[in-house]
Design a protein around this motif. Sequence first.
Motif, PDB file in Angstrom:
ATOM      1  N   ASP A 127      22.241  32.106  51.976  1.00  0.00           N
ATOM      2  CA  ASP A 127      21.905  32.952  53.134  1.00  0.00           C
ATOM      3  C   ASP A 127      20.572  32.528  53.749  1.00  0.00           C
ATOM      4  O   ASP A 127      20.449  32.402  54.967  1.00  0.00           O
ATOM      5  N   GLU A 128      19.583  32.260  52.884  1.00  0.00           N
ATOM      6  CA  GLU A 128      18.271  31.812  53.402  1.00  0.00           C
ATOM      7  C   GLU A 128      18.409  30.499  54.152  1.00  0.00           C
ATOM      8  O   GLU A 128      17.856  30.330  55.243  1.00  0.00           O
ATOM      9  N   ARG A 149      17.410  38.321  62.412  1.00  0.00           N
ATOM     10  CA  ARG A 149      18.049  37.178  61.750  1.00  0.00           C
ATOM     11  C   ARG A 149      17.063  36.251  61.041  1.00  0.00           C
ATOM     12  O   ARG A 149      17.455  35.264  60.437  1.00  0.00           O
ATOM     13  N   ARG A 183      19.893  31.066  57.505  1.00  0.00           N
ATOM     14  CA  ARG A 183      18.961  31.714  58.438  1.00  0.00           C
ATOM     15  C   ARG A 183      17.920  30.719  58.972  1.00  0.00           C
ATOM     16  O   ARG A 183      17.603  30.713  60.156  1.00  0.00           O
TER      17      ARG A 183
END
Length: 457
Positions: free
Chosen positions: A283-284, A405, A287
Amino acid sequence: MTAREAAQPAPDMAEAPCRWAVVGGGMLGLTLALRLHQAGQRVTVFEAAPSFGGLASAWRVGDVVWDRYYHVIMQTDARLRSLLTELGLERDIRWEVTRTNFYTGRSMHPLNNVFDYLRLPTLGPLDKARLAATILYASRIEDGRPLEKLSAAAWLTRLSGEATYRNLWQPLLRSKLGSNESKASAAYIWSVIRRFYGARQGGMQKEMFGYVPGGYGRILEALLQRLEAAGVTLQVNAPVTSVGPVPGGLTVKTGEGVQRFDRVVNTCAAPIALQACEGLSADERARHAAIKYQGIVCASLLLTRPLGGAYLTYITDESIPFTTVIEMTSLVDRALTGGKHLVYLPRYLPADDPLLDVADDEIEARFLPALMRMFPDLKRDEITAFKVTRTRHVLALSTLDYSDRLPPMATALPGLFIVNSAQIVNASLSVNETVNLANEAAAMLLSQPAVAGAAAR
Ligand SMILES: Cc1cc2nc3c(=O)[nH]c(=O)nc-3n(C[C@H](O)[C@H](O)[C@H](O)COP(=O)(O)OP(=O)(O)OC[C@H]3O[C@@H](n4cnc5c(N)ncnc54)[C@H](O)[C@@H]3O)c2cc1C
Protein backbone atom coordinates in the motif's frame (compact mmCIF):
# COMPACT_ATOMS: atom_id res chain seq x y z
CA MET A 1 5.89 26.37 20.23
CA THR A 2 9.25 27.33 18.70
CA ALA A 3 11.10 24.98 16.34
CA ARG A 4 13.70 24.32 19.02
CA GLU A 5 11.01 23.44 21.56
CA ALA A 6 9.27 21.23 18.99
CA ALA A 7 12.51 19.32 18.52
CA GLN A 8 12.97 18.52 22.21
CA PRO A 9 13.36 14.77 22.76
CA ALA A 10 10.50 12.57 23.91
CA PRO A 11 11.03 11.48 27.53
CA ASP A 12 12.15 7.91 26.65
CA MET A 13 14.86 9.27 24.33
CA ALA A 14 16.31 11.84 26.71
CA GLU A 15 19.02 9.53 28.06
CA ALA A 16 19.67 7.40 25.01
CA PRO A 17 20.46 9.39 21.88
CA CYS A 18 19.79 7.46 18.72
CA ARG A 19 22.03 7.30 15.68
CA TRP A 20 20.07 8.88 12.83
CA ALA A 21 20.82 8.80 9.11
CA VAL A 22 19.26 11.59 7.04
CA VAL A 23 19.22 10.71 3.34
CA GLY A 24 19.31 13.85 1.14
CA GLY A 25 21.14 17.06 1.99
CA GLY A 26 18.72 19.64 0.58
CA MET A 27 17.12 22.28 2.80
CA LEU A 28 14.77 19.64 4.20
CA GLY A 29 17.45 17.11 5.14
CA LEU A 30 19.77 19.77 6.58
CA THR A 31 17.05 21.47 8.65
CA LEU A 32 15.88 18.08 9.92
CA ALA A 33 19.47 17.24 10.85
CA LEU A 34 19.70 20.51 12.79
CA ARG A 35 16.46 19.84 14.67
CA LEU A 36 17.45 16.24 15.51
CA HIS A 37 20.83 17.43 16.73
CA GLN A 38 19.16 20.15 18.85
CA ALA A 39 17.13 17.37 20.45
CA GLY A 40 20.33 15.59 21.47
CA GLN A 41 20.45 12.99 18.70
CA ARG A 42 23.53 11.81 16.74
CA VAL A 43 23.08 12.56 13.07
CA THR A 44 24.75 11.69 9.75
CA VAL A 45 23.58 13.32 6.50
CA PHE A 46 24.14 11.49 3.19
CA GLU A 47 24.02 13.64 0.06
CA ALA A 48 24.35 12.15 -3.42
CA ALA A 49 25.68 15.30 -5.13
CA PRO A 50 29.19 16.75 -4.72
CA SER A 51 27.72 19.60 -2.63
CA PHE A 52 24.77 20.18 -0.32
CA GLY A 53 21.63 22.20 -0.99
CA GLY A 54 19.75 20.28 -3.72
CA LEU A 55 17.34 22.64 -5.47
CA ALA A 56 18.64 25.52 -3.35
CA SER A 57 22.32 24.90 -4.12
CA ALA A 58 24.54 27.49 -5.78
CA TRP A 59 26.54 27.12 -8.99
CA ARG A 60 28.79 29.14 -11.25
CA VAL A 61 27.54 30.69 -14.50
CA GLY A 62 30.34 32.51 -16.32
CA ASP A 63 32.06 34.27 -13.45
CA VAL A 64 28.95 34.63 -11.27
CA VAL A 65 28.12 32.27 -8.40
CA TRP A 66 24.42 32.36 -7.53
CA ASP A 67 21.48 29.98 -6.97
CA ARG A 68 21.16 27.17 -9.52
CA TYR A 69 17.42 27.85 -9.46
CA TYR A 70 16.08 31.34 -8.72
CA HIS A 71 14.91 31.93 -5.15
CA VAL A 72 13.23 34.79 -3.34
CA ILE A 73 12.11 35.22 0.25
CA MET A 74 8.65 36.56 1.05
CA GLN A 75 7.80 38.69 4.04
CA THR A 76 5.28 36.03 5.05
CA ASP A 77 8.02 33.31 5.17
CA ALA A 78 7.97 33.19 8.98
CA ARG A 79 9.57 29.72 9.41
CA LEU A 80 12.39 30.46 7.01
CA ARG A 81 13.01 33.86 8.58
CA SER A 82 13.14 32.22 11.98
CA LEU A 83 15.78 29.74 10.73
CA LEU A 84 17.71 32.68 9.25
CA THR A 85 17.55 34.39 12.65
CA GLU A 86 19.10 31.26 14.21
CA LEU A 87 21.84 31.45 11.59
CA GLY A 88 22.40 35.18 12.14
CA LEU A 89 21.29 36.08 8.61
CA GLU A 90 17.76 37.43 8.96
CA ARG A 91 18.88 41.00 9.43
CA ASP A 92 20.86 40.78 6.19
CA ILE A 93 17.75 40.17 4.06
CA ARG A 94 17.33 42.93 1.51
CA TRP A 95 13.75 43.70 0.56
CA GLU A 96 12.93 45.25 -2.79
CA VAL A 97 9.79 46.23 -4.63
CA THR A 98 9.71 44.32 -7.92
CA ARG A 99 7.65 44.43 -11.10
CA THR A 100 5.75 41.74 -12.98
CA ASN A 101 4.96 41.48 -16.71
CA PHE A 102 2.65 39.29 -18.67
CA TYR A 103 3.58 38.12 -22.18
CA THR A 104 0.56 37.15 -24.21
CA GLY A 105 -0.53 37.52 -27.82
CA ARG A 106 3.14 38.14 -28.72
CA SER A 107 3.30 41.33 -26.70
CA MET A 108 4.41 42.41 -23.23
CA HIS A 109 2.03 43.89 -20.65
CA PRO A 110 2.84 45.20 -17.18
CA LEU A 111 0.87 43.55 -14.40
CA ASN A 112 1.58 45.57 -11.28
CA ASN A 113 -1.62 47.21 -10.15
CA VAL A 114 -5.35 47.36 -10.68
CA PHE A 115 -4.94 49.70 -13.66
CA ASP A 116 -2.58 47.25 -15.39
CA TYR A 117 -5.16 44.50 -14.89
CA LEU A 118 -7.82 46.75 -16.39
CA ARG A 119 -5.62 47.33 -19.45
CA LEU A 120 -4.95 43.61 -20.05
CA PRO A 121 -5.88 42.58 -23.61
CA THR A 122 -7.86 39.41 -24.38
CA LEU A 123 -10.23 39.99 -21.42
CA GLY A 124 -13.42 42.07 -21.38
CA PRO A 125 -14.29 44.45 -18.47
CA LEU A 126 -16.54 41.91 -16.74
CA ASP A 127 -13.89 39.17 -17.13
CA LYS A 128 -11.34 41.45 -15.51
CA ALA A 129 -13.63 42.20 -12.60
CA ARG A 130 -14.21 38.46 -12.09
CA LEU A 131 -10.47 37.78 -12.37
CA ALA A 132 -9.70 40.35 -9.66
CA ALA A 133 -12.48 38.91 -7.49
CA THR A 134 -11.10 35.37 -7.99
CA ILE A 135 -7.62 36.38 -6.86
CA LEU A 136 -8.93 38.31 -3.87
CA TYR A 137 -11.26 35.46 -2.86
CA ALA A 138 -8.57 32.78 -3.28
CA SER A 139 -6.04 34.78 -1.27
CA ARG A 140 -8.45 34.93 1.67
CA ILE A 141 -9.05 31.18 1.91
CA GLU A 142 -7.01 29.89 4.86
CA ASP A 143 -7.50 26.14 4.45
CA GLY A 144 -7.13 24.91 0.88
CA ARG A 145 -7.66 21.22 1.64
CA PRO A 146 -11.39 21.21 0.79
CA LEU A 147 -10.32 22.45 -2.67
CA GLU A 148 -8.62 19.09 -3.30
CA LYS A 149 -12.11 17.82 -4.12
CA LEU A 150 -12.34 20.06 -7.19
CA SER A 151 -10.24 20.29 -10.33
CA ALA A 152 -8.40 23.58 -10.89
CA ALA A 153 -10.24 23.91 -14.21
CA ALA A 154 -13.71 23.54 -12.67
CA TRP A 155 -12.96 25.91 -9.79
CA LEU A 156 -11.37 28.65 -11.91
CA THR A 157 -14.10 28.44 -14.55
CA ARG A 158 -16.76 28.77 -11.86
CA LEU A 159 -15.08 31.79 -10.27
CA SER A 160 -13.65 33.63 -13.27
CA GLY A 161 -15.91 32.51 -16.13
CA GLU A 162 -15.29 30.49 -19.30
CA ALA A 163 -13.53 33.24 -21.25
CA THR A 164 -11.02 34.09 -18.53
CA TYR A 165 -10.35 30.42 -17.92
CA ARG A 166 -9.70 29.81 -21.61
CA ASN A 167 -7.71 33.00 -22.26
CA LEU A 168 -5.71 33.29 -19.07
CA TRP A 169 -5.89 30.50 -16.49
CA GLN A 170 -5.67 27.57 -18.86
CA PRO A 171 -2.60 28.88 -20.75
CA LEU A 172 -0.98 29.71 -17.41
CA LEU A 173 -1.73 26.25 -16.01
CA ARG A 174 -0.49 24.63 -19.24
CA SER A 175 2.73 26.60 -19.15
CA LYS A 176 3.36 25.49 -15.54
CA LEU A 177 2.07 21.92 -15.71
CA GLY A 178 2.17 20.77 -19.33
CA SER A 179 0.04 17.66 -19.78
CA ASN A 180 -0.50 17.50 -15.99
CA GLU A 181 -2.71 20.60 -16.29
CA SER A 182 -5.93 18.59 -16.33
CA LYS A 183 -4.87 16.64 -13.21
CA ALA A 184 -4.28 19.63 -10.90
CA SER A 185 -6.72 20.18 -8.08
CA ALA A 186 -8.05 23.62 -7.19
CA ALA A 187 -5.81 23.43 -4.09
CA TYR A 188 -2.75 23.66 -6.35
CA ILE A 189 -3.71 26.96 -7.96
CA TRP A 190 -5.09 28.30 -4.67
CA SER A 191 -1.70 27.73 -2.99
CA VAL A 192 0.15 29.53 -5.80
CA ILE A 193 -2.22 32.53 -5.74
CA ARG A 194 -2.01 32.72 -1.96
CA ARG A 195 1.79 32.68 -1.89
CA PHE A 196 2.22 35.30 -4.61
CA TYR A 197 -0.58 37.50 -3.34
CA GLY A 198 1.27 37.47 -0.01
CA ALA A 199 4.21 39.19 -1.75
CA ARG A 200 1.99 42.14 -2.53
CA GLN A 201 1.90 44.83 0.07
CA GLY A 202 -1.51 46.39 0.51
CA GLY A 203 -3.45 44.01 -1.73
CA MET A 204 -2.86 44.72 -5.43
CA GLN A 205 -0.34 47.47 -4.64
CA LYS A 206 3.37 46.63 -4.58
CA GLU A 207 5.13 43.30 -4.93
CA MET A 208 7.98 42.89 -2.45
CA PHE A 209 10.61 40.12 -2.50
CA GLY A 210 13.75 39.57 -0.44
CA TYR A 211 17.13 37.84 -0.72
CA VAL A 212 20.22 37.36 1.36
CA PRO A 213 23.33 38.84 -0.30
CA GLY A 214 25.25 35.79 -1.47
CA GLY A 215 21.99 33.96 -2.20
CA TYR A 216 21.23 30.46 -0.93
CA GLY A 217 24.93 29.61 -1.22
CA ARG A 218 25.51 31.85 1.80
CA ILE A 219 22.51 30.47 3.71
CA LEU A 220 23.72 26.91 3.11
CA GLU A 221 27.25 27.79 4.15
CA ALA A 222 25.97 29.14 7.49
CA LEU A 223 23.72 26.09 8.01
CA LEU A 224 26.53 23.65 7.18
CA GLN A 225 28.94 25.47 9.49
CA ARG A 226 26.36 25.20 12.29
CA LEU A 227 25.92 21.47 11.67
CA GLU A 228 29.64 20.80 11.44
CA ALA A 229 30.32 22.71 14.64
CA ALA A 230 27.61 20.64 16.33
CA GLY A 231 29.31 17.38 15.34
CA VAL A 232 26.77 16.32 12.70
CA THR A 233 28.53 14.04 10.17
CA LEU A 234 28.12 15.42 6.65
CA GLN A 235 28.86 13.20 3.64
CA VAL A 236 28.71 14.37 0.03
CA ASN A 237 29.14 12.18 -3.08
CA ALA A 238 27.29 9.55 -1.06
CA PRO A 239 24.18 8.37 -2.94
CA VAL A 240 22.28 5.96 -0.73
CA THR A 241 21.42 2.85 -2.71
CA SER A 242 19.57 0.91 -0.06
CA VAL A 243 18.13 1.14 3.43
CA GLY A 244 17.24 -2.18 4.98
CA PRO A 245 16.53 -3.85 8.31
CA VAL A 246 18.98 -5.55 10.70
CA PRO A 247 18.07 -6.71 14.20
CA GLY A 248 17.38 -3.63 16.32
CA GLY A 249 18.19 -1.12 13.61
CA LEU A 250 18.73 -0.31 9.96
CA THR A 251 21.58 -0.33 7.48
CA VAL A 252 22.37 2.40 4.99
CA LYS A 253 24.34 1.41 1.92
CA THR A 254 26.42 3.85 -0.17
CA GLY A 255 29.35 3.34 -2.55
CA GLU A 256 31.62 3.62 0.49
CA GLY A 257 30.06 0.64 2.24
CA VAL A 258 27.32 -0.16 4.75
CA GLN A 259 26.70 1.73 8.01
CA ARG A 260 24.32 0.87 10.82
CA PHE A 261 21.81 3.33 12.31
CA ASP A 262 18.93 3.22 14.77
CA ARG A 263 16.69 5.33 12.56
CA VAL A 264 16.70 6.62 9.01
CA VAL A 265 14.81 9.54 7.44
CA ASN A 266 14.73 9.62 3.68
CA THR A 267 14.01 13.14 2.38
CA CYS A 268 14.30 12.38 -1.36
CA ALA A 269 11.43 12.61 -3.83
CA ALA A 270 9.09 9.60 -3.75
CA PRO A 271 10.45 7.74 -6.83
CA ILE A 272 14.02 8.03 -5.47
CA ALA A 273 13.04 7.07 -1.93
CA LEU A 274 11.11 4.06 -3.27
CA GLN A 275 14.18 2.75 -5.09
CA ALA A 276 16.30 2.78 -1.94
CA CYS A 277 13.90 1.76 0.82
CA GLU A 278 13.27 -1.90 1.60
CA GLY A 279 10.48 -3.24 3.76
CA LEU A 280 7.66 -0.92 2.63
CA SER A 281 4.16 -2.36 2.42
CA ALA A 282 2.46 -2.75 -0.97
CA ASP A 283 0.00 0.00 0.00
CA GLU A 284 2.83 2.42 0.86
CA ARG A 285 4.63 1.65 -2.38
CA ALA A 286 1.45 2.26 -4.38
CA ARG A 287 0.81 5.57 -2.58
CA HIS A 288 4.35 6.85 -3.21
CA ALA A 289 4.25 5.66 -6.83
CA ALA A 290 0.94 7.46 -7.45
CA ILE A 291 2.39 10.91 -6.64
CA LYS A 292 2.67 12.96 -9.83
CA TYR A 293 5.79 15.11 -10.10
CA GLN A 294 6.61 18.18 -12.11
CA GLY A 295 10.21 18.51 -13.22
CA ILE A 296 12.10 21.48 -14.59
CA VAL A 297 14.63 22.44 -17.22
CA CYS A 298 16.10 25.84 -16.36
CA ALA A 299 18.64 27.99 -18.16
CA SER A 300 20.72 30.66 -16.42
CA LEU A 301 21.95 33.51 -18.61
CA LEU A 302 24.38 36.36 -18.06
CA LEU A 303 23.68 39.52 -20.03
CA THR A 304 25.62 42.74 -20.46
CA ARG A 305 22.36 44.74 -20.34
CA PRO A 306 19.05 44.58 -18.51
CA LEU A 307 16.13 42.81 -20.19
CA GLY A 308 12.98 44.63 -19.23
CA GLY A 309 13.32 45.33 -15.50
CA ALA A 310 10.52 43.01 -14.33
CA TYR A 311 11.48 40.25 -11.88
CA LEU A 312 8.77 37.97 -13.26
CA THR A 313 7.37 37.77 -16.77
CA TYR A 314 4.57 35.21 -17.03
CA ILE A 315 4.16 33.71 -20.47
CA THR A 316 1.01 32.29 -22.01
CA ASP A 317 2.29 32.29 -25.58
CA GLU A 318 2.67 28.63 -26.57
CA SER A 319 5.34 29.44 -29.18
CA ILE A 320 7.76 30.31 -26.34
CA PRO A 321 9.52 27.17 -25.06
CA PHE A 322 10.05 28.42 -21.49
CA THR A 323 7.43 29.20 -18.86
CA THR A 324 8.58 32.45 -17.33
CA VAL A 325 11.41 34.96 -17.60
CA ILE A 326 13.03 35.72 -14.25
CA GLU A 327 15.28 38.77 -14.27
CA MET A 328 17.10 38.11 -11.01
CA THR A 329 19.15 41.30 -11.11
CA SER A 330 16.00 43.40 -11.19
CA LEU A 331 15.86 42.27 -7.53
CA VAL A 332 19.45 41.46 -6.62
CA ASP A 333 22.00 44.28 -6.46
CA ARG A 334 24.26 43.96 -9.50
CA ALA A 335 27.28 44.74 -7.37
CA LEU A 336 26.77 41.13 -6.13
CA THR A 337 26.89 39.68 -9.66
CA GLY A 338 29.97 41.57 -10.84
CA GLY A 339 27.81 44.08 -12.74
CA LYS A 340 26.30 41.29 -14.87
CA HIS A 341 22.57 40.82 -15.44
CA LEU A 342 21.40 37.37 -14.33
CA VAL A 343 18.31 35.92 -16.01
CA TYR A 344 16.62 32.51 -15.61
CA LEU A 345 14.45 30.82 -18.22
CA PRO A 346 12.60 27.92 -16.56
CA ARG A 347 10.41 25.34 -18.25
CA TYR A 348 8.29 23.28 -15.86
CA LEU A 349 7.12 19.95 -17.25
CA PRO A 350 5.80 16.56 -16.17
CA ALA A 351 8.56 14.27 -14.83
CA ASP A 352 8.29 11.98 -17.88
CA ASP A 353 8.55 14.78 -20.47
CA PRO A 354 11.22 14.05 -23.12
CA LEU A 355 12.55 17.65 -22.88
CA LEU A 356 14.24 16.62 -19.63
CA ASP A 357 16.59 14.47 -21.73
CA VAL A 358 17.30 17.01 -24.48
CA ALA A 359 20.97 18.08 -24.71
CA ASP A 360 22.00 21.50 -23.41
CA ASP A 361 23.00 22.77 -26.90
CA GLU A 362 19.57 21.94 -28.21
CA ILE A 363 17.90 23.74 -25.26
CA GLU A 364 20.02 26.80 -26.06
CA ALA A 365 19.07 26.56 -29.74
CA ARG A 366 15.38 26.54 -28.79
CA PHE A 367 15.42 29.09 -25.95
CA LEU A 368 17.59 31.92 -27.30
CA PRO A 369 15.65 32.71 -30.51
CA ALA A 370 12.43 32.73 -28.44
CA LEU A 371 13.95 35.13 -25.91
CA MET A 372 15.02 37.40 -28.77
CA ARG A 373 11.50 37.30 -30.18
CA MET A 374 10.18 38.46 -26.81
CA PHE A 375 12.87 41.16 -26.50
CA PRO A 376 13.52 42.19 -30.14
CA ASP A 377 16.29 44.67 -29.27
CA LEU A 378 18.34 41.98 -27.44
CA LYS A 379 21.47 41.03 -29.42
CA ARG A 380 23.22 37.66 -29.35
CA ASP A 381 26.56 39.18 -28.29
CA GLU A 382 24.87 40.73 -25.24
CA ILE A 383 24.40 37.19 -23.85
CA THR A 384 27.76 36.16 -22.40
CA ALA A 385 26.83 32.88 -20.69
CA PHE A 386 24.09 30.24 -21.04
CA LYS A 387 23.99 27.21 -18.75
CA VAL A 388 21.30 24.57 -18.30
CA THR A 389 20.28 22.60 -15.24
CA ARG A 390 17.42 20.13 -14.82
CA THR A 391 15.69 18.14 -12.09
CA ARG A 392 13.09 15.47 -12.77
CA HIS A 393 11.25 15.45 -9.43
CA VAL A 394 10.71 18.97 -8.13
CA LEU A 395 7.08 19.48 -7.24
CA ALA A 396 4.56 16.87 -6.10
CA LEU A 397 1.40 18.04 -7.82
CA SER A 398 -1.73 18.48 -5.71
CA THR A 399 -4.20 16.24 -7.54
CA LEU A 400 -7.77 15.35 -6.54
CA ASP A 401 -7.98 14.11 -2.90
CA TYR A 402 -4.22 14.59 -2.62
CA SER A 403 -3.83 14.62 1.16
CA ASP A 404 -6.12 11.59 1.63
CA ARG A 405 -3.89 9.56 -0.66
CA LEU A 406 -0.52 10.57 0.79
CA PRO A 407 1.52 7.80 2.42
CA PRO A 408 2.30 8.25 6.14
CA MET A 409 5.79 9.46 7.08
CA ALA A 410 6.39 6.49 9.42
CA THR A 411 6.83 3.47 7.15
CA ALA A 412 6.04 -0.21 7.67
CA LEU A 413 9.75 -0.78 8.35
CA PRO A 414 10.30 0.14 12.02
CA GLY A 415 12.69 3.09 12.36
CA LEU A 416 12.44 4.14 8.69
CA PHE A 417 10.65 7.40 7.81
CA ILE A 418 10.04 8.95 4.42
CA VAL A 419 9.63 12.70 4.85
CA ASN A 420 9.79 14.62 1.61
CA SER A 421 8.31 17.73 0.06
CA ALA A 422 5.32 15.72 -1.19
CA GLN A 423 4.16 16.01 2.45
CA ILE A 424 3.68 19.76 2.03
CA VAL A 425 -0.07 20.17 1.83
CA ASN A 426 -2.19 23.27 2.13
CA ALA A 427 0.66 25.43 0.80
CA SER A 428 2.85 25.75 -2.26
CA LEU A 429 6.42 24.43 -2.46
CA SER A 430 8.93 26.85 -0.94
CA VAL A 431 11.85 26.80 1.44
CA ASN A 432 9.55 28.29 4.08
CA GLU A 433 7.22 25.28 3.82
CA THR A 434 10.24 22.96 3.66
CA VAL A 435 11.56 24.36 6.96
CA ASN A 436 8.08 24.11 8.45
CA LEU A 437 7.86 20.46 7.36
CA ALA A 438 11.30 19.76 8.89
CA ASN A 439 10.26 21.37 12.19
CA GLU A 440 7.00 19.43 12.39
CA ALA A 441 8.48 16.16 11.17
CA ALA A 442 11.31 16.37 13.74
CA ALA A 443 8.75 16.66 16.53
CA MET A 444 6.88 13.62 15.15
CA LEU A 445 10.06 11.56 14.64
CA LEU A 446 11.27 12.24 18.15
CA SER A 447 7.96 11.15 19.65
CA GLN A 448 8.16 7.67 18.05
CA PRO A 449 8.81 4.72 20.36
CA ALA A 450 12.27 3.15 20.24
CA VAL A 451 12.81 0.32 17.74
CA ALA A 452 12.61 -3.02 19.57
CA GLY A 453 16.11 -4.30 20.29
CA ALA A 454 17.87 -0.99 19.53
CA ALA A 455 20.86 -0.63 21.79
CA ALA A 456 21.16 2.52 23.88
CA ARG A 457 24.36 4.38 23.10
C1 LIG B 1 12.99 26.71 -10.16
C2 LIG B 1 12.73 26.73 -8.68
C3 LIG B 1 12.47 27.94 -8.08
C4 LIG B 1 12.22 27.99 -6.71
N1 LIG B 1 11.97 29.21 -6.14
C5 LIG B 1 11.79 29.30 -4.83
C6 LIG B 1 11.64 30.56 -4.22
O1 LIG B 1 11.67 31.60 -4.86
N2 LIG B 1 11.44 30.59 -2.87
C7 LIG B 1 11.40 29.47 -2.13
O2 LIG B 1 11.23 29.56 -0.91
N3 LIG B 1 11.53 28.23 -2.68
C8 LIG B 1 11.72 28.12 -4.01
N4 LIG B 1 11.90 26.89 -4.59
C9 LIG B 1 11.65 25.68 -3.79
C10 LIG B 1 12.86 25.24 -2.95
O3 LIG B 1 14.02 25.18 -3.73
C11 LIG B 1 12.53 23.86 -2.36
O4 LIG B 1 11.35 23.97 -1.58
C12 LIG B 1 13.61 23.27 -1.45
O5 LIG B 1 14.91 23.54 -1.91
C13 LIG B 1 13.38 21.75 -1.36
O6 LIG B 1 14.34 21.14 -0.54
P1 LIG B 1 14.33 19.54 -0.32
O7 LIG B 1 15.42 19.24 0.59
O8 LIG B 1 12.96 19.10 0.02
O9 LIG B 1 14.57 18.92 -1.77
P2 LIG B 1 15.90 18.87 -2.65
O10 LIG B 1 16.52 20.21 -2.67
O11 LIG B 1 15.49 18.26 -3.94
O12 LIG B 1 16.87 17.90 -1.85
C14 LIG B 1 16.90 16.52 -2.03
C15 LIG B 1 18.36 16.11 -1.95
O13 LIG B 1 18.46 14.68 -1.97
C16 LIG B 1 19.61 14.36 -2.72
N5 LIG B 1 19.50 12.96 -3.15
C17 LIG B 1 18.80 12.44 -4.18
N6 LIG B 1 18.97 11.10 -4.23
C18 LIG B 1 19.77 10.77 -3.21
C19 LIG B 1 20.30 9.54 -2.73
N7 LIG B 1 20.01 8.37 -3.32
N8 LIG B 1 21.11 9.55 -1.64
C20 LIG B 1 21.41 10.72 -1.02
N9 LIG B 1 20.93 11.91 -1.44
C21 LIG B 1 20.12 11.93 -2.51
C22 LIG B 1 19.60 15.36 -3.84
O14 LIG B 1 20.87 15.45 -4.47
C23 LIG B 1 19.18 16.62 -3.12
O15 LIG B 1 20.30 17.34 -2.65
C24 LIG B 1 12.19 26.80 -5.94
C25 LIG B 1 12.47 25.58 -6.55
C26 LIG B 1 12.75 25.54 -7.90
C27 LIG B 1 13.07 24.23 -8.57
